[in-house]
Enzyme design. Sequence first.
Site, PDB file in Angstrom:
ATOM      1  N   ASP A  87      23.276 -57.574  -7.501  1.00  0.00           N
ATOM      2  CA  ASP A  87      22.482 -57.692  -6.565  1.00  0.00           C
ATOM      3  C   ASP A  87      21.901 -59.188  -6.199  1.00  0.00           C
ATOM      4  O   ASP A  87      22.358 -60.181  -6.898  1.00  0.00           O
ATOM      5  CB  ASP A  87      21.393 -56.594  -6.571  1.00  0.00           C
ATOM      6  CG  ASP A  87      20.580 -56.215  -5.556  1.00  0.00           C
ATOM      7  OD1 ASP A  87      20.769 -56.894  -4.268  1.00  0.00           O
ATOM      8  OD2 ASP A  87      20.237 -54.979  -5.448  1.00  0.00           O
ATOM      9  N   ASP A 101      20.236 -53.269   3.272  1.00  0.00           N
ATOM     10  CA  ASP A 101      20.494 -51.776   2.743  1.00  0.00           C
ATOM     11  C   ASP A 101      20.539 -51.045   3.875  1.00  0.00           C
ATOM     12  O   ASP A 101      19.714 -50.843   4.680  1.00  0.00           O
ATOM     13  CB  ASP A 101      19.622 -51.347   1.775  1.00  0.00           C
ATOM     14  CG  ASP A 101      19.506 -52.028   0.423  1.00  0.00           C
ATOM     15  OD1 ASP A 101      20.451 -52.955   0.301  1.00  0.00           O
ATOM     16  OD2 ASP A 101      18.823 -51.654  -0.432  1.00  0.00           O
TER      17      ASP A 101
END
Length: 516
Positions: free
Chosen positions: A151, A226
Site C-alpha cells: 500500500d 479504492d
Amino acid sequence: MVLRKSLFFAAVASLYSGGRAVDNGLAVTPQMGWDNWNSFGCAVSETLLLNTAQLIVDYGLKDLGYHYVILDDCWSAGRDASNNNSLIADPTKFPNGMKAVADAVHALGLGFGMYSSAGKYTCGGYAGSQGFETVDANTFASWGVDYLKYDNCYNQGQAGNQLISYTRQVVSDYSMMQANHARYATMANALNETGRPILYSLCNWGEDYPWNWGSTIANSWRITGDVYDSWDEPDARCPCDGPDAWNCGLPGFHCSVTNIMNKASFVVSKAQPGAWNDLDMLEVGNGAMSDAEYVAHFSLWAAVKSPLILGNDIRVITPADLALLSNPAVIAVNQDPSGSSAARKWLYATNGTDAYGGASIQLWSGNLKSTTGGDQNDVVVVLINGNNDTTVMNATLADIFVDNGPAGTAAQVKMSWEVRDLWANRMSDAEAQAIITASSAAGNATTGYNATRVGAGRYNATKTSYAEGLANNDPLLLGKVSTTVQPSGTIIATVDPHGAAMFRLRALPTGKKDEL
Ligand SMILES: *[C@@H]1O[C@H](CO)[C@@H](O)[C@H](O)[C@H]1NC(C)=O
Ligand SMILES: *[C@@H]1O[C@H](CO)[C@@H](O)[C@H](O)[C@H]1NC(C)=O
Ligand SMILES: *[C@@H]1O[C@H](CO)[C@@H](O)[C@H](O)[C@H]1NC(C)=O
Ligand SMILES: *[C@@H]1O[C@H](CO)[C@@H](O)[C@H](O)[C@H]1NC(C)=O
Ligand SMILES: *[C@@H]1O[C@H](CO)[C@@H](O)[C@H](O)[C@H]1NC(C)=O
Ligand SMILES: *[C@@H]1O[C@H](CO)[C@@H](O)[C@H](O)[C@H]1NC(C)=O
Ligand SMILES: *[C@@H]1O[C@H](CO)[C@@H](O)[C@H](O)[C@H]1NC(C)=O
Ligand SMILES: *[C@@H]1O[C@H](CO)[C@@H](O)[C@H](O)[C@H]1NC(C)=O
C-alpha cells in the site's frame, strides 16, 4: 555527483522504454483470489482466513482459479527489537503465528497473501515497511507468503513523481536508494532477494502513473483510489472523473465502478502477461449493488485483465453471487493466454434516467486467443448500459474492429461471426444453493450434493488450465451461441439497467479466404 546524475538519466530513460514484465514467473494470467478488506476491514483473524479458505475449496472457487487467500491490513503487533526489528503477528488475532496460517492455507492447495505499506505506517496505523524492506521481505518469505499487497499510506511525502515512487537502477546501491526514496523498487528487490517467488501487487492508487513503471518491478498495480460498493454515485472523496481522470493528482477513495471503468479506459494498453492494471478488488456480494451491476462490474474487470480478487464474506455468500463469480466462460476471458486487455471503443452520453445524471452507454472489445486454431483471433465484446432502464444496444463490426482498420475497412468487418453469449450458461440459483448447503463431506441428503459432487459438471481449472480448456474448445468456456453476425453487421443486445452483455465472437469459416 556525476555518477548520480547519469544514473538518474538512465532511470528516466527506462521509464519510457516500454514495459518488460517482472521476471518472477508469476501472474502470467491475472491473479485470482480473495482478500478480506472490502467486507471485513480490520476485523481479521486466523479463524476468518481459514474458514474462508475452506469454503473457497468447498464451493468450487479454488477449482475455478481463485488461488490466493490474502490477509489485508491490521494483522501486526509491531516490531521485535530483539529480532532485527522483524514484524510480529498479533498474537490475539493469530494465536498460532503466521506461519501456521500459511501452512494451513497451503495444505488446501491455495496461496497465502499478506499486506504492508510503503510508508512509515500502514493505512490502519500499524507498522509500515518503509526502511524495513529487507527484514520484512525475509519475514514474509520465512512464513511462506506467496503474495504481497503493498500500500501507499504514510509515505512521508515520498510521492509526486515517477522516480520517487520508483527507480530500479539505483536500488542496488543502498545509499542511493535512500537518497531517491525508491519505495516500490526497494521492496521489489527485497522480495526478489529472498529467493521465494512472491507475487508483488502494488497498491499506490494510480499515483505517479504506475502503468509506466509498474511492469518492470511488479505483477500488478492499482490504477485508482479504492473501489466501493456503488455503481456510479459521485463522491467527493474520489475526485477525478471525465476526460482528465487519467491525470489524477488525488486518487482518493470511494470510487464507483463506473468511475474506475472510465480511468481504466486510458491505460488498457499497459496490461501484459506478468503485469496487470489492477482495477481493485471485487465488490460482488457486498450487497449495495444490483445483480445486473455486479454482472457489469465482473464482466468489465474480466475483460480488461484486472486481477479478480473476491472481496465478499464467503461465509454468507448468496446463491446468486456464487453463480455470478463461478462463471467459467467469463473467467476464461480474464485468463486468456494472449493476455491483452479489451479497450473502450465508444462511450455515448444518453438521456437515460439516472439519479445522478450523466448516464452513458459503452462498448468495449478486444482480442482473445483463437479457439478455432485458425489465424483469426476470437474477440470479446462487452456492452455496458449506464442507463437505469433496459436498453437495446448495438455494436457494429465496424466499431468492434476499428483498431484493425478505420470506418469499417478492416478485413474482419467483411467476415461472419458466431456470437456466443458468455452469461447465458450462468448456473442457476438452485444449483448454487445446493453447492452452498453441501459444503460438508457428508453433504446434503435432500440435494444429493456433497463436497465431491460440488465439482460435477463444473469447469475445473486445477485439472485443466483455461489455456488448455480453450484450446480444446471446452463448451463450458465458450458460452452459448446466441446468433451469428453477417459481414458489416451489428450485434444487438437488450441490456439490463446498469448491466452488461458479454459475448465471445468466433470467426465462421469463409471458404474463400482470398476474398478477404
Ligand atoms: C538479523 O540480520 C542479520 C543480518 O541480516 C542476520 O545475520 C541474522 O541472522 C538476523 N537475525 C535474526 C534473529 O533473524
Ligand atoms: C529475481 O530477479 C531475477 C532477475 O530479474 C529473476 O531471474 C529471478 O527469477 C527473480 N527471482 C525471484 C525469486 O523473484
Ligand atoms: C437528449 O435530449 C436532448 C434534449 O431533448 C437532445 O437534444 C439530445 O439529442 C438527446 N441526446 C440523446 C443522446 O438522446
Ligand atoms: C434505478 O431504478 C430502480 C428501479 O426502478 C430504482 O429503485 C433505483 O432507485 C434507480 N436508481 C437510480 C440511481 O435512479
Ligand atoms: C439500437 O438499434 C435499435 C434498432 O435496431 C434502436 O431502436 C435503438 O435505439 C438502438 N440503440 C441505441 C442505444 O442506439
Ligand atoms: C439441504 O439442501 C436443502 C435444499 O437446498 C436445504 O433446504 C437444506 O437446508 C439443506 N440441509 C442442510 C443440512 O444443509
Ligand atoms: C458424495 O456424492 C458422490 C456422488 O453422488 C458419492 O459417490 C459419494 O459416495 C458421496 N460421498 C459421501 C462422503 O457421501
Ligand atoms: C479438480 O481437479 C483436481 C485435479 O485433478 C482434483 O484434485 C479435484 O478434486 C477436482 N475438483 C473437484 C471439485 O472435482
